[in-house]
Design a protein around this motif. Sequence first.
Motif, mmCIF file in Angstrom:
data_model
loop_
_atom_site.group_PDB
_atom_site.id
_atom_site.type_symbol
_atom_site.label_atom_id
_atom_site.label_comp_id
_atom_site.label_asym_id
_atom_site.label_seq_id
_atom_site.Cartn_x
_atom_site.Cartn_y
_atom_site.Cartn_z
ATOM 1 N N ARG A 117 12.665 9.556 -25.969
ATOM 2 C CA ARG A 117 11.230 9.611 -25.666
ATOM 3 C C ARG A 117 10.973 8.665 -24.486
ATOM 4 O O ARG A 117 11.511 7.559 -24.448
ATOM 5 N N LEU A 118 10.128 9.110 -23.556
ATOM 6 C CA LEU A 118 9.884 8.313 -22.362
ATOM 7 C C LEU A 118 8.455 8.521 -21.888
ATOM 8 O O LEU A 118 7.960 9.650 -21.869
ATOM 9 N N ARG A 119 7.818 7.439 -21.505
ATOM 10 C CA ARG A 119 6.553 7.495 -20.773
ATOM 11 C C ARG A 119 6.860 6.970 -19.382
ATOM 12 O O ARG A 119 7.544 5.954 -19.219
ATOM 13 N N GLN A 120 6.332 7.674 -18.382
ATOM 14 C CA GLN A 120 6.679 7.388 -16.996
ATOM 15 C C GLN A 120 5.423 7.394 -16.138
ATOM 16 O O GLN A 120 4.618 8.312 -16.228
ATOM 17 N N ARG A 121 5.259 6.363 -15.335
ATOM 18 C CA ARG A 121 4.160 6.339 -14.369
ATOM 19 C C ARG A 121 4.770 6.552 -12.992
ATOM 20 O O ARG A 121 5.724 5.883 -12.606
ATOM 21 N N MET A 122 4.176 7.521 -12.256
ATOM 22 C CA MET A 122 4.601 7.808 -10.890
ATOM 23 C C MET A 122 3.407 7.582 -9.972
ATOM 24 O O MET A 122 2.269 7.871 -10.348
ATOM 25 N N VAL A 123 3.685 7.075 -8.787
ATOM 26 C CA VAL A 123 2.655 6.705 -7.836
ATOM 27 C C VAL A 123 2.716 7.629 -6.629
ATOM 28 O O VAL A 123 3.800 7.945 -6.152
ATOM 29 N N CYS A 124 1.572 8.034 -6.132
ATOM 30 C CA CYS A 124 1.493 8.798 -4.882
ATOM 31 C C CYS A 124 1.582 7.787 -3.736
ATOM 32 O O CYS A 124 0.792 6.837 -3.678
ATOM 33 N N ALA A 125 2.554 7.993 -2.857
ATOM 34 C CA ALA A 125 2.730 7.063 -1.743
ATOM 35 C C ALA A 125 2.999 7.834 -0.454
ATOM 36 O O ALA A 125 3.546 8.934 -0.472
ATOM 37 N N SER A 126 2.618 7.215 0.646
ATOM 38 C CA SER A 126 2.916 7.752 1.966
ATOM 39 C C SER A 126 4.379 7.456 2.278
ATOM 40 O O SER A 126 4.820 6.307 2.164
ATOM 41 N N LEU A 127 5.126 8.473 2.665
ATOM 42 C CA LEU A 127 6.527 8.273 3.035
ATOM 43 C C LEU A 127 6.625 7.390 4.275
ATOM 44 O O LEU A 127 7.542 6.584 4.398
ATOM 45 N N ASP A 128 5.665 7.512 5.169
ATOM 46 C CA ASP A 128 5.725 6.755 6.417
ATOM 47 C C ASP A 128 5.362 5.282 6.242
ATOM 48 O O ASP A 128 6.005 4.418 6.839
ATOM 49 N N GLN A 129 4.356 4.977 5.421
ATOM 50 C CA GLN A 129 3.939 3.585 5.225
ATOM 51 C C GLN A 129 4.529 2.951 3.965
ATOM 52 O O GLN A 129 4.439 1.758 3.785
ATOM 53 N N MET A 130 5.051 3.778 3.078
ATOM 54 C CA MET A 130 5.563 3.300 1.782
ATOM 55 C C MET A 130 4.529 2.440 1.072
ATOM 56 O O MET A 130 4.822 1.381 0.530
ATOM 57 N N GLN A 131 3.305 2.960 1.070
ATOM 58 C CA GLN A 131 2.182 2.316 0.387
ATOM 59 C C GLN A 131 1.490 3.364 -0.469
ATOM 60 O O GLN A 131 1.423 4.536 -0.097
ATOM 61 N N PRO A 132 0.949 2.935 -1.625
ATOM 62 C CA PRO A 132 0.191 3.889 -2.446
ATOM 63 C C PRO A 132 -1.001 4.452 -1.678
ATOM 64 O O PRO A 132 -1.631 3.742 -0.883
ATOM 65 N N ILE A 133 -1.280 5.735 -1.915
ATOM 66 C CA ILE A 133 -2.441 6.405 -1.331
ATOM 67 C C ILE A 133 -3.079 7.262 -2.420
ATOM 68 O O ILE A 133 -2.456 7.551 -3.445
ATOM 69 N N SER A 134 -4.310 7.675 -2.187
ATOM 70 C CA SER A 134 -4.979 8.574 -3.137
ATOM 71 C C SER A 134 -4.302 9.936 -3.103
ATOM 72 O O SER A 134 -3.803 10.374 -2.058
ATOM 73 N N TRP A 135 -4.317 10.598 -4.263
ATOM 74 C CA TRP A 135 -3.793 11.955 -4.319
ATOM 75 C C TRP A 135 -4.597 12.854 -3.392
ATOM 76 O O TRP A 135 -5.828 12.787 -3.391
ATOM 77 N N PRO A 136 -3.944 13.720 -2.624
ATOM 78 C CA PRO A 136 -4.707 14.760 -1.920
ATOM 79 C C PRO A 136 -5.449 15.591 -2.970
ATOM 80 O O PRO A 136 -4.969 15.782 -4.097
ATOM 81 N N ALA A 137 -6.621 16.106 -2.594
ATOM 82 C CA ALA A 137 -7.495 16.799 -3.554
ATOM 83 C C ALA A 137 -6.802 17.962 -4.254
ATOM 84 O O ALA A 137 -6.966 18.142 -5.462
ATOM 85 N N ASP A 138 -6.005 18.756 -3.526
ATOM 86 C CA ASP A 138 -5.366 19.911 -4.147
ATOM 87 C C ASP A 138 -4.338 19.500 -5.200
ATOM 88 O O ASP A 138 -4.243 20.111 -6.263
ATOM 89 N N ILE A 139 -3.600 18.437 -4.926
ATOM 90 C CA ILE A 139 -2.603 17.966 -5.893
ATOM 91 C C ILE A 139 -3.291 17.337 -7.102
ATOM 92 O O ILE A 139 -2.915 17.604 -8.247
ATOM 93 N N LYS A 140 -4.300 16.531 -6.852
ATOM 94 C CA LYS A 140 -5.026 15.903 -7.970
ATOM 95 C C LYS A 140 -5.634 16.967 -8.878
ATOM 96 O O LYS A 140 -5.632 16.827 -10.104
#
Length: 156
Positions: A117-140
């Motif tokens: 059993r596993l709980r996993q948190r994944m973060v949306c990040a910019s590949l170029d800046q390697m910083q978290p960003i908001s989910w694009p509306a379509d993905i969210k």
Amino acid sequence: MAHHAPHAPDTPVREFVAERTVRFDDCDPAGIVFYPRYFYMINGVVEDWWHHIGQPWRDLIMSRRLVTPVSHLDTVFLRPSMMGDVLRCHLSVEAVSRSSFRLRHRIVGADGLERFRLRQRMVCASLDQMQPISWPADIKAVLTQWATPSTPATKA
């Protein structure tokens, strides 16, 4: 093999299920799944799920320049799995926030007993800046749809 499956009322209704057979290279010398291999299996299931929801990693990474690194894992090992076992890997979305989401994984053997059993948190990040960003509306919107209880889905 992957499909939606209904499950108990106390868990999210939408669930992605993929089968994995325990291979020789998944095991330690005793023929038992070597624990890091479960994480490898789960990563493959997550990649398959992203493709299933119309957001394959190739497009997210190469075209949209988005990555989803793991920021948190909470794991419980319940029973051993052996070489040759057929495992059903269950994935569901528990929560979606501005720039991350939480997945719930369960691995169940052909005997119906839960192995992992596993709980996993994944973060949306910019590949170029390697910083978290908001989910694009379509993905969210898609992630939120998976996190929202709905009528039980049928096998696809």
